[in-house]
Each structure stands twice: as C-alpha cells, then as structure tokens.
Design an enzyme around this catalytic site. Structure first.
Site, PDB file in Angstrom:
ATOM      1  N   ASP A  13       0.807  -1.223   0.000  1.00 29.44           N
ATOM      2  CA  ASP A  13       0.000   0.000   0.000  1.00 29.44           C
ATOM      3  C   ASP A  13       0.844   1.280   0.000  1.00 29.44           C
ATOM      4  O   ASP A  13       0.457   2.298   0.576  1.00 29.44           O
ATOM      5  CB  ASP A  13      -0.979   0.018   1.193  1.00 29.44           C
ATOM      6  CG  ASP A  13      -1.851  -1.210   1.206  1.00 29.44           C
ATOM      7  OD1 ASP A  13      -2.147  -1.726   0.111  1.00 29.44           O
ATOM      8  OD2 ASP A  13      -2.225  -1.658   2.299  1.00 29.44           O
ATOM      9  N   LYS A  16       1.793   2.050  -5.165  1.00 35.08           N
ATOM     10  CA  LYS A  16       2.339   1.463  -6.402  1.00 35.08           C
ATOM     11  C   LYS A  16       1.421   1.721  -7.583  1.00 35.08           C
ATOM     12  O   LYS A  16       1.879   2.057  -8.681  1.00 35.08           O
ATOM     13  CB  LYS A  16       2.532  -0.058  -6.218  1.00 35.08           C
ATOM     14  CG  LYS A  16       3.527  -0.422  -5.134  1.00 35.08           C
ATOM     15  CD  LYS A  16       3.596  -1.924  -4.911  1.00 35.08           C
ATOM     16  CE  LYS A  16       2.360  -2.533  -4.330  1.00 35.08           C
ATOM     17  NZ  LYS A  16       2.036  -2.120  -2.943  1.00 35.08           N
ATOM     18  N   GLY A  40      -4.489  -4.425  -3.807  1.00 32.87           N
ATOM     19  CA  GLY A  40      -5.483  -3.385  -4.094  1.00 32.87           C
ATOM     20  C   GLY A  40      -4.709  -2.155  -4.497  1.00 32.87           C
ATOM     21  O   GLY A  40      -4.105  -1.505  -3.651  1.00 32.87           O
ATOM     22  N   HIS A  41      -4.654  -1.880  -5.788  1.00 34.16           N
ATOM     23  CA  HIS A  41      -3.838  -0.770  -6.298  1.00 34.16           C
ATOM     24  C   HIS A  41      -4.756   0.364  -6.755  1.00 34.16           C
ATOM     25  O   HIS A  41      -5.541   0.186  -7.689  1.00 34.16           O
ATOM     26  CB  HIS A  41      -2.941  -1.248  -7.437  1.00 34.16           C
ATOM     27  CG  HIS A  41      -1.915  -2.248  -6.992  1.00 34.16           C
ATOM     28  ND1 HIS A  41      -1.002  -2.822  -7.835  1.00 34.16           N
ATOM     29  CD2 HIS A  41      -1.651  -2.765  -5.758  1.00 34.16           C
ATOM     30  CE1 HIS A  41      -0.231  -3.642  -7.153  1.00 34.16           C
ATOM     31  NE2 HIS A  41      -0.605  -3.630  -5.891  1.00 34.16           N
ATOM     32  N   GLN A 221       2.043  -6.135  -3.170  1.00 28.20           N
ATOM     33  CA  GLN A 221       2.482  -6.201  -1.769  1.00 28.20           C
ATOM     34  C   GLN A 221       3.756  -5.361  -1.601  1.00 28.20           C
ATOM     35  O   GLN A 221       3.902  -4.350  -2.251  1.00 28.20           O
ATOM     36  CB  GLN A 221       2.668  -7.644  -1.295  1.00 28.20           C
ATOM     37  CG  GLN A 221       1.367  -8.430  -1.148  1.00 28.20           C
ATOM     38  CD  GLN A 221       0.829  -8.960  -2.458  1.00 28.20           C
ATOM     39  OE1 GLN A 221       1.522  -9.625  -3.216  1.00 28.20           O
ATOM     40  NE2 GLN A 221      -0.424  -8.698  -2.764  1.00 28.20           N
TER      41      GLN A 221
HETATM   42  P1  GDP Z   1      -0.758   0.274  -3.567  1.00 26.73           P
HETATM   43  O1  GDP Z   1      -1.335  -1.002  -3.072  1.00 26.73           O
HETATM   44  O2  GDP Z   1       0.710   0.372  -3.327  1.00 26.73           O
HETATM   45  O3  GDP Z   1      -1.113   0.583  -4.989  1.00 26.73           O
HETATM   46  O4  GDP Z   1      -1.402   1.430  -2.671  1.00 26.73           O
HETATM   47  P2  GDP Z   1      -2.964   1.573  -2.268  1.00 26.73           P
HETATM   48  O5  GDP Z   1      -3.722   2.007  -3.439  1.00 26.73           O
HETATM   49  O6  GDP Z   1      -3.425   0.358  -1.540  1.00 26.73           O
HETATM   50  O7  GDP Z   1      -2.881   2.706  -1.163  1.00 26.73           O
HETATM   51  C1  GDP Z   1      -2.314   3.952  -1.424  1.00 26.73           C
HETATM   52  C2  GDP Z   1      -3.376   5.028  -1.140  1.00 26.73           C
HETATM   53  O8  GDP Z   1      -2.741   6.293  -1.054  1.00 26.73           O
HETATM   54  C3  GDP Z   1      -4.413   5.173  -2.225  1.00 26.73           C
HETATM   55  O9  GDP Z   1      -5.629   5.542  -1.659  1.00 26.73           O
HETATM   56  C4  GDP Z   1      -3.837   6.285  -3.113  1.00 26.73           C
HETATM   57  O10 GDP Z   1      -4.853   6.994  -3.812  1.00 26.73           O
HETATM   58  C5  GDP Z   1      -3.215   7.169  -2.074  1.00 26.73           C
HETATM   59  N1  GDP Z   1      -2.018   7.914  -2.490  1.00 26.73           N
HETATM   60  C6  GDP Z   1      -1.031   7.559  -3.357  1.00 26.73           C
HETATM   61  N2  GDP Z   1      -0.058   8.487  -3.374  1.00 26.73           N
HETATM   62  C7  GDP Z   1      -0.433   9.453  -2.507  1.00 26.73           C
HETATM   63  C8  GDP Z   1       0.188  10.669  -2.053  1.00 26.73           C
HETATM   64  O11 GDP Z   1       1.276  11.046  -2.456  1.00 26.73           O
HETATM   65  N3  GDP Z   1      -0.506  11.395  -1.120  1.00 26.73           N
HETATM   66  C9  GDP Z   1      -1.708  11.017  -0.631  1.00 26.73           C
HETATM   67  N4  GDP Z   1      -2.300  11.782   0.284  1.00 26.73           N
HETATM   68  N5  GDP Z   1      -2.319   9.864  -1.023  1.00 26.73           N
HETATM   69  C10 GDP Z   1      -1.677   9.104  -1.936  1.00 26.73           C
HETATM   70  P1  IMO Z   2      -0.885  -4.246  -2.214  1.00 25.49           P
HETATM   71  O1  IMO Z   2      -0.405  -4.834  -3.515  1.00 25.49           O
HETATM   72  C1  IMO Z   2      -0.973  -4.665   2.140  1.00 25.49           C
HETATM   73  C2  IMO Z   2      -0.987  -8.749   3.734  1.00 25.49           C
HETATM   74  C3  IMO Z   2      -2.223  -9.193   4.464  1.00 25.49           C
HETATM   75  C4  IMO Z   2      -1.620 -10.148   5.466  1.00 25.49           C
HETATM   76  C5  IMO Z   2      -0.503 -10.816   4.661  1.00 25.49           C
HETATM   77  C6  IMO Z   2      -0.874 -12.160   4.067  1.00 25.49           C
HETATM   78  O2  IMO Z   2      -2.179  -3.545  -2.310  1.00 25.49           O
HETATM   79  O3  IMO Z   2       0.180  -3.463  -1.555  1.00 25.49           O
HETATM   80  P2  IMO Z   2      -2.395 -12.857   1.994  1.00 25.49           P
HETATM   81  O4  IMO Z   2      -3.843 -12.617   1.725  1.00 25.49           O
HETATM   82  O5  IMO Z   2      -1.490 -12.304   0.951  1.00 25.49           O
HETATM   83  O6  IMO Z   2      -2.109 -14.294   2.307  1.00 25.49           O
HETATM   84  O7  IMO Z   2      -2.105 -12.052   3.356  1.00 25.49           O
HETATM   85  O8  IMO Z   2      -0.191  -9.901   3.614  1.00 25.49           O
HETATM   86  N1  IMO Z   2      -1.216  -8.227   2.364  1.00 25.49           N
HETATM   87  C7  IMO Z   2      -1.175  -6.935   2.029  1.00 25.49           C
HETATM   88  N2  IMO Z   2      -0.994  -5.836   2.796  1.00 25.49           N
HETATM   89  N3  IMO Z   2      -1.077  -4.532   0.803  1.00 25.49           N
HETATM   90  C8  IMO Z   2      -1.228  -5.623   0.022  1.00 25.49           C
HETATM   91  O9  IMO Z   2      -1.206  -5.574  -1.319  1.00 25.49           O
HETATM   92  C9  IMO Z   2      -1.317  -6.894   0.636  1.00 25.49           C
HETATM   93  N4  IMO Z   2      -1.479  -8.145   0.167  1.00 25.49           N
HETATM   94  C10 IMO Z   2      -1.408  -8.946   1.236  1.00 25.49           C
HETATM   95  O10 IMO Z   2      -2.868  -8.113   5.095  1.00 25.49           O
HETATM   96  O11 IMO Z   2      -1.008  -9.428   6.517  1.00 25.49           O
HETATM   97 MG    MG Z   3      -2.873  -1.662  -1.815  1.00 25.83          MG
END
Ligand code: GDP
Ligand code: IMO
Ligand code: MG
Length: 421
Positions: A13, A16, A40-41, A221
């Site tokens: 998270d 990415k 979840g991207h 991840q």
């Molecule tokens: P990922 O799994 O690495 O793609 O990240 P996620 O989408 O799960 O979580 C990142 C969250 O931060 C999302 O809600 C993005 O919209 C938000 N986000 C990304 N870059 C920034 C930033 O520079 N500032 C803020 N405030 N939010 C951001």
């Molecule tokens: P993105 O790509 C954050 C965590 C789960 C748990 C552990 C194992 O959005 O960054 P799993 O279901 O993979 O067997 O769970 O990994 N986890 C993540 N945490 N971002 C993710 O993906 C994750 N994918 C798995 O919360 O701790």
């Molecule tokens: Mg994510």
C-alpha cells in the site's frame, strides 16, 4: 532496451498503483508477476477512483499492453468480474493478456484460507483471497493453470478432483463443504470469457524486450511481506522483491535497467505481525485519518507509524532499488517534528540490521532521529525546488538511510500531484 521493475518497499500500500499509472505514460507494456487479488492498487484520474486487484495498473492507457504473468495466482471469477466492472466504467480491457502458466485460485482455496486462519494459534490476518493455499497447491504440483481455462472438459475434470480433496479436508475439520457443481458453473462461465486472453506470455514479454519496447513490471504487496525476506510467518506467499519478476514473468536478470522502490514517507501495515515503529497514540490516528489509511482490498484500518529505515533499508537492499518514489509526503504536512527509525534496540543491544526472527522484531525498540516538520501544505507543490527546506532535509536523510536516490515525489493521490527530482 528499457525494462524497469517497480516494487513496494514496505508492507504494501505504498502507492504502487498510482506510480505505475504515472510511469506508463511512456511505457508499452505493464506486467504483474506475483500475488493475486490480495493486492489493491488505487489509481485516481480526475474525479474517478479505481481500485485494481488483478488487472495491471497500465489499463487506463489504451495503447499499453497489460500482462498477468505466470507468477500471479488468478481467481478467474474475480478477474472476469473486475474486467466487466472496468468496462462498465468505460475502460477498454481489450489489451489484457493472461499467462497460460499462471496458477488459478478457486473457492476451495478461499475456504482453506479461512480455515487456516480460524485454526491458527496466531492469525496472519490474510486478505482471505486464497493466496496461501493456491501457492501451496502450485508447490505441491497439483494446481490448475490458466491454460486449462481454454479446455472446459479438462477444467471440469481437474476442478472436481481437486475440490473433492478439499471437501474431504473440510469434512475432517468439521467445516462446511463446498458445493462443487454450483461452483463449477461459475468457473466455467468465467473460463468462457477469459479463454481468449490466455497466451504464452513469456514470449509476449521477451519478444517485446527484444524489440526494444518499454516494459514495466508491477510488483504487488511489498518487500517486507516477501515469503523469504519479509517478517515470516507474517508475510504473503510469493516473492514480492524485484527478483520475483524474473521467475514470475520469465525474464532474464540482465534485461532489467532500473528498480523503482515505492516508499511511503511513513509506515503502514495491514494484518498481523511485528511493526517496530507502530504508533498507538494520537499521531498514529492522525496518520491514519490524513493518509486515509484503510485497506483498498478489505477496508481494514491500516496500522500506522514512523518511517522505519532499518526495515525499508533491508527491503531496498535485496531488491536493488536505485530509484525511490517517495509517496504521501503531504500526509506529514502538519507534524511539528518527523521521526526516522535508524536502528533497533533488541535485548539492550542496538542494531541497524533487520533481524530474521519475528519475535526479535516484536521486542525491538526503535531508535529515532527527530527532524523538524515543515508545517505547510505540500499538496500543490509541483517541483522539488519549491519544497520547504525541512521537507528536503527529511527526504535527503531518508534516502541516505536506505542507500538509494529519490527520483519521484508524490504529494497527493492524483496523477498531477507528482514530480521528478
Ligand atoms: P498500492 O497497493 O501500493 O497501490 O497502494 P494503495 O492504493 O493500496 O494505497 C495507497 C493510497 O494512497 C491510495 O488511496 C492512493 O490513492 C493514495 N495515495 C497515493 N499516493 C499518494 C500521495 O502522495 N498522497 C496522498 N495523500 N495519497 C496518496
Ligand atoms: P498491495 O499490492 C498490504 C498482507 C495481508 C496479510 C498478509 C498475508 O495492495 O500493496 P495474503 O492474503 O497475501 O495471504 O495475506 O499480507 N497483504 C497486504 N498488505 N497490501 C497488500 O497488497 C497486501 N497483500 C497482502 O494483510 O497481513
Ligand atoms: Mg494496496
């Protein structure tokens, strides 16, 4: 030749999805190489917010080919639904390809995932998507691969045989069994839709590389959730580090140019497991609220804490990160001071090395370096020179501690809230 890998350097998270979307402006192909719909991207374009789970984040640029590589575990029903939802929102999904070697996730994997968690002495806090059981089946050499989606008769036969084995297991544990025929109907329907996406993607990717196309690998991840290098056993079941791209897409290591490490300006984690810099006070809550730190896949509140240079430094080292993309710097805007963890005190000894044992990490006391905050709104900053000195100092120290260089800074979720350094 320009082949880059982008990975998360922390516990996922990091942003990415946003960075992939930004970088695909100049890219021909985006490839997912591990994980599944545990990811979840998030990509924000104008007022639209999309969360991608299996579809690569290059999907919003119609000219970009999006490949789901052999190392990904794919729930066919979930992929079919995700693509249908994108199409409903006007997104063109005709450029998605699915590797014939990718392993499939079925309902029995999700049920086994839940059962493992219920029975565990200490839960991992998985996303419940069946990721661990699907990778287990791959290693046990009884998984079903995406190529089988193109052969409905074989798919039905293999699915029934595997599902029977799982039902035996469920019976043994007194858990509810799966309705095999009802599930098979859903699987066959998804297979009918997905069969045309299935291809020998190792050639698609290598041919593109040989033709000098720009290929970007999208990690899921983060390095600290890697099956070998993460906080085992509180990890996911794949190699999330950059090396995972070689096995998970079938590319040679020497084809890789840059490794982008997406790094949040602080730290978050979802699920269980050690997190030395976690904050349980008002500051932790402030990071969660300002950063909107709630899981993109499960909606769970993310645990929040200060930046951990020991953990992230280890992750950058094993992935060979040479370009950092620092995200969410804006979330720290109203902090009086900001902290970086530069070492751990474990049993009275200070170390800057990331230990292998989760139990050591659980008792590790972070050694902090405090720097002054910048106390101003960064969300409208669009060039490095316009950053306040305090923010520049924080970034410089962060990069120094993880032995890498900052190439991109992100100050908000939107595409335009990003600038090169
Ligand atoms: P990922 O799994 O690495 O793609 O990240 P996620 O989408 O799960 O979580 C990142 C969250 O931060 C999302 O809600 C993005 O919209 C938000 N986000 C990304 N870059 C920034 C930033 O520079 N500032 C803020 N405030 N939010 C951001
Ligand atoms: P993105 O790509 C954050 C965590 C789960 C748990 C552990 C194992 O959005 O960054 P799993 O279901 O993979 O067997 O769970 O990994 N986890 C993540 N945490 N971002 C993710 O993906 C994750 N994918 C798995 O919360 O701790
Ligand atoms: Mg994510």
């Amino acid at each position: 030749m320009a082949v880059d890998i982008l990975i998360g350097t922390q516990w996922g998270d990091e942003g990415k999805g946003k960075l992939i979307d930004v970088l695909t402006k100049d890219v021909d192909m985006v490839v997912r190489y591990q994980g599944g719909n545990n990811a979840g991207h998030t990509v924000e374009i104008g007022d639209e917010r999309y969360v991608l789970h299996l579809v690569p984040s290059g999907i919003f640029r119609p000219e970009v080919k999006c490949v789901i590589g052999n190392g990904v575990v794919v729930d066919p029903v979930a992929l079919d639904e995700e693509m249908a939802k994108l199409r409903e929102r006007g997104v063109d999904t005709s450029n998605v390809e699915l590797s014939d070697r990718a392993q499939l996730i079925f309902t029995y994997h999700r049920m086994a995932d839940a059962l493992n968690e219920q029975g565990a002495v200490r839960k991992i806090g998985t996303t419940g998507r069946g990721i661990g059981p699907a990778y287990t089946d791959k290693m046990r050499r009884c998984g079903i691969r995406a190529i089988t989606l193109t052969k409905p008769d074989q798919l039905a036969e293999k699915f029934r045989a595997e599902a029977e084995k799982y039902n035996k297991l469920f019976r043994f544990y007194g858990a509810p069994e799966m309705d095999i025929e009802a599930e098979l109907v859903k699987v066959l329907e998804a297979a009918e839709h997905l069969a045309k996406l299935v291809a020998n993607s190792v050639y698609t990717i290598n041919n593109a590389i040989r033709a000098g196309k720009k290929v970007l690998f999208e990690g899921a991840q983060g390095g600290l959730l890697d099956i070998d290098h993460g906080t085992y056993p509180f990890v996911t079941s794949s190699n999330t580090i950059s090396g995972g791209a070689c096995t998970g897409a079938g590319i040679p290591p020497q084809s890789v140019r840059d490794v982008w490490g997406v790094i949040k300006a602080y730290t978050t984690r979802v699920g269980e497991g050690p997190f030395p810099t976690e904050l349980f006070d008002a500051m932790g809550e402030k990071l969660r609220q300002r950063g909107r730190e709630f899981g993109a896949t499960t909606g769970r509140p993310r645990r929040c804490g200060w930046f951990d240079a020991v953990a992230s430094g280890y992750s950058c080292m094993v992935s060979g990160v040479n370009k950092l993309a620092v995200t969410k710097l804006d979330v720290l805007d109203d902090c009086d001071e900001v902290a970086l963890c530069t070492g751990y005190e474990i049993n009275g000894k200070v170390t800057t090395e990331f230990p292998a044992e989760a139990s050591d990490l659980e008792i590790a006391k972070p050694v902090y370096e405090f720097l002054p905050g910048w106390k101003c709104d960064l969300s409208n900053v669009r060039k490095y020179d316009d950053l306040p000195d305090a923010a520049k100092k924080y970034l410089a120290r962060l990069a120094e501690l993880v032995h890498s260089e900052i190439a991109i800074i992100s100050v908000g979720p939107r595409r335009d809230q990003t600038f090169l350094v």
